[in-house]
Design an enzyme around this catalytic site. Sequence first.
Site, PDB file in Angstrom:
ATOM      1  N   TYR A  67      -8.006  13.187   7.227  1.00 40.06           N
ATOM      2  CA  TYR A  67      -8.867  12.944   8.392  1.00 40.06           C
ATOM      3  C   TYR A  67      -8.751  14.293   9.438  1.00 40.06           C
ATOM      4  O   TYR A  67      -9.661  14.274  10.425  1.00 40.06           O
ATOM      5  CB  TYR A  67      -8.391  11.907   9.359  1.00 40.06           C
ATOM      6  CG  TYR A  67      -8.498  10.461   8.621  1.00 40.06           C
ATOM      7  CD1 TYR A  67      -9.701  10.333   7.627  1.00 40.06           C
ATOM      8  CD2 TYR A  67      -7.683   9.433   9.213  1.00 40.06           C
ATOM      9  CE1 TYR A  67      -9.776   9.003   7.342  1.00 40.06           C
ATOM     10  CE2 TYR A  67      -7.980   8.187   8.566  1.00 40.06           C
ATOM     11  CZ  TYR A  67      -8.852   7.893   7.360  1.00 40.06           C
ATOM     12  OH  TYR A  67      -9.060   6.800   7.021  1.00 40.06           O
ATOM     13  N   LYS A  76      -1.157   8.806  -4.557  1.00 41.47           N
ATOM     14  CA  LYS A  76      -1.911   8.630  -5.921  1.00 41.47           C
ATOM     15  C   LYS A  76      -1.347   9.773  -6.493  1.00 41.47           C
ATOM     16  O   LYS A  76      -2.294  10.713  -6.902  1.00 41.47           O
ATOM     17  CB  LYS A  76      -3.428   8.605  -5.513  1.00 41.47           C
ATOM     18  CG  LYS A  76      -3.912   7.337  -5.085  1.00 41.47           C
ATOM     19  CD  LYS A  76      -3.930   6.315  -5.981  1.00 41.47           C
ATOM     20  CE  LYS A  76      -5.134   6.543  -6.977  1.00 41.47           C
ATOM     21  NZ  LYS A  76      -5.018   5.600  -8.166  1.00 41.47           N
ATOM     22  N   ASP A  93      -3.176   1.985  -4.994  1.00 43.02           N
ATOM     23  CA  ASP A  93      -4.151   1.116  -5.414  1.00 43.02           C
ATOM     24  C   ASP A  93      -3.127  -0.172  -5.843  1.00 43.02           C
ATOM     25  O   ASP A  93      -3.573  -1.488  -5.731  1.00 43.02           O
ATOM     26  CB  ASP A  93      -5.032   1.551  -6.450  1.00 43.02           C
ATOM     27  CG  ASP A  93      -4.488   2.399  -7.778  1.00 43.02           C
ATOM     28  OD1 ASP A  93      -3.258   2.621  -7.490  1.00 43.02           O
ATOM     29  OD2 ASP A  93      -5.028   2.372  -8.726  1.00 43.02           O
ATOM     30  N   ASP A 115      -4.338   3.902   6.769  1.00 43.68           N
ATOM     31  CA  ASP A 115      -5.393   3.068   7.412  1.00 43.68           C
ATOM     32  C   ASP A 115      -5.753   1.917   6.851  1.00 43.68           C
ATOM     33  O   ASP A 115      -6.000   0.772   7.204  1.00 43.68           O
ATOM     34  CB  ASP A 115      -6.544   4.157   7.471  1.00 43.68           C
ATOM     35  CG  ASP A 115      -7.660   3.915   8.497  1.00 43.68           C
ATOM     36  OD1 ASP A 115      -7.315   2.700   8.898  1.00 43.68           O
ATOM     37  OD2 ASP A 115      -8.586   4.515   8.492  1.00 43.68           O
ATOM     38  N   ASP A 159      -4.442  -2.096   7.319  1.00 43.71           N
ATOM     39  CA  ASP A 159      -5.565  -3.106   7.816  1.00 43.71           C
ATOM     40  C   ASP A 159      -5.464  -4.551   6.681  1.00 43.71           C
ATOM     41  O   ASP A 159      -5.480  -5.655   7.471  1.00 43.71           O
ATOM     42  CB  ASP A 159      -6.722  -2.888   7.612  1.00 43.71           C
ATOM     43  CG  ASP A 159      -7.434  -2.271   9.138  1.00 43.71           C
ATOM     44  OD1 ASP A 159      -6.642  -2.014   9.925  1.00 43.71           O
ATOM     45  OD2 ASP A 159      -8.542  -2.177   9.268  1.00 43.71           O
TER      46      ASP A 159
END
Length: 368
Positions: free
Chosen positions: A145, A196, A229, A253, A257
């Site tokens: 970001y 990852k 994942d 992020d 959520d």
Amino acid sequence: MIKVKKRKMLLLPGDGIGPEVIVEVKKIIEWFNKNKSLDFEIDEDLVGGSSYDKHGTPITDEVFYKALESEAVILGAVGGPKWDDLEFSKKPERALLKLRKELKLFANLRPAICFKQLVNASSLKPEIVSGLDIMIVRELTGGIYFGEPRGIKLVDNGERKGINTHVYTSNEIQRVAKVAFDLSKKRNNKVTSCEKSNVMEAGQLWKEEVQALHDKEYKEVKLEHMLADNCAMQLLRNPKQFDVIVTDNLFGDILSDEAAMLTGSLGLLPSASLGAKDKNGNIRSMYEPVHGSAPDIAGKGVANPIATILSFAMALKYSLNLDKEADKLEKAVQNVLDDGLRTKDILSKGTKEVSTTQMGDAIISKLK
Ligand code: NAD
């Protein structure tokens, strides 16, 4: 009774339901001042769309400096359709990004707790979420970001190319991992670090740095590494296997959520954003509910103030070292839910609907 030192708190109600839920926190702060001899000094100011309407900017320098000088900032929410068409630099959300970045709030803490009284509000089976209590620590000021280069460029064949850069340094990784390890020591002593590393070099560095910090300073904490994942899947399959999850800005992020939704309602979820210690040893911090400004229900008196009240409880714990008061406040919230009082968003058969103000008052009556 002995008076303790004044603690400066800055309340930034913001837009939509922000002012409605912050009023309830203000009542609780005033209750603590009056009944527990705490000496919170409250200041309040504009942020987001309401600041833009008055000053032409989502956050003025004056408010920003007030935030710098406060022991804790408690924010409601910003944004709404009225300001959707503003240019990027004037949008209400820019105020949040500025506060997070300039206060160097690099660690975002989001607990996902499934209250036993609300276990049926979750989309998962009660036995999977009942008693759930996990904490996600998301890196907040680095990664994709913020990385450079970024932008949308025209390339030779006339096509456009969107570019973002995922970048982390050892220090950025270790300082957020440290927050996670320290938290886990006050909880169940387990940290799951997600990245990852199978496909990203920055992920490989993340894994190595977290492991190195663990081996050097936190051997007593159980550390496991998990691909992000897989973590997304495990959160749905068996969320209670986790205690503290630490991860980067992008994965955090999404995973936070997802974890939040395990608990059923946005109106219940608090968050804390913590920075480094300043020269006096105080931590910079901002506390806010996870939800937004909910324009669809603003002004109707139905917003759930619990997420914001629990955010204040986090401020008591993490910025003000008032663990006992934080526990008392959390207990008061539980007791009100035990009594079957519910705002509209969490209403179910056999419970009683109350307004935002009535919910705040009920929580205060339990503090007594
Ligand atoms: P939202 O969180 O505001 O609302 C989503 C849904 O949840 C709505 O139906 C809303 O009524 C409900 N809801 C949210 N909080 C609630 C509460 N406390 N009590 C009862 N119901 C509640 O998300 P959105 O609709 O996607 O966004 C609305 C605006 O908020 C947008 O402008 C967005 O940019 C902004 N936003 C701000 C923040 C923030 O300030 N940190 C975060 C997210 C979204």
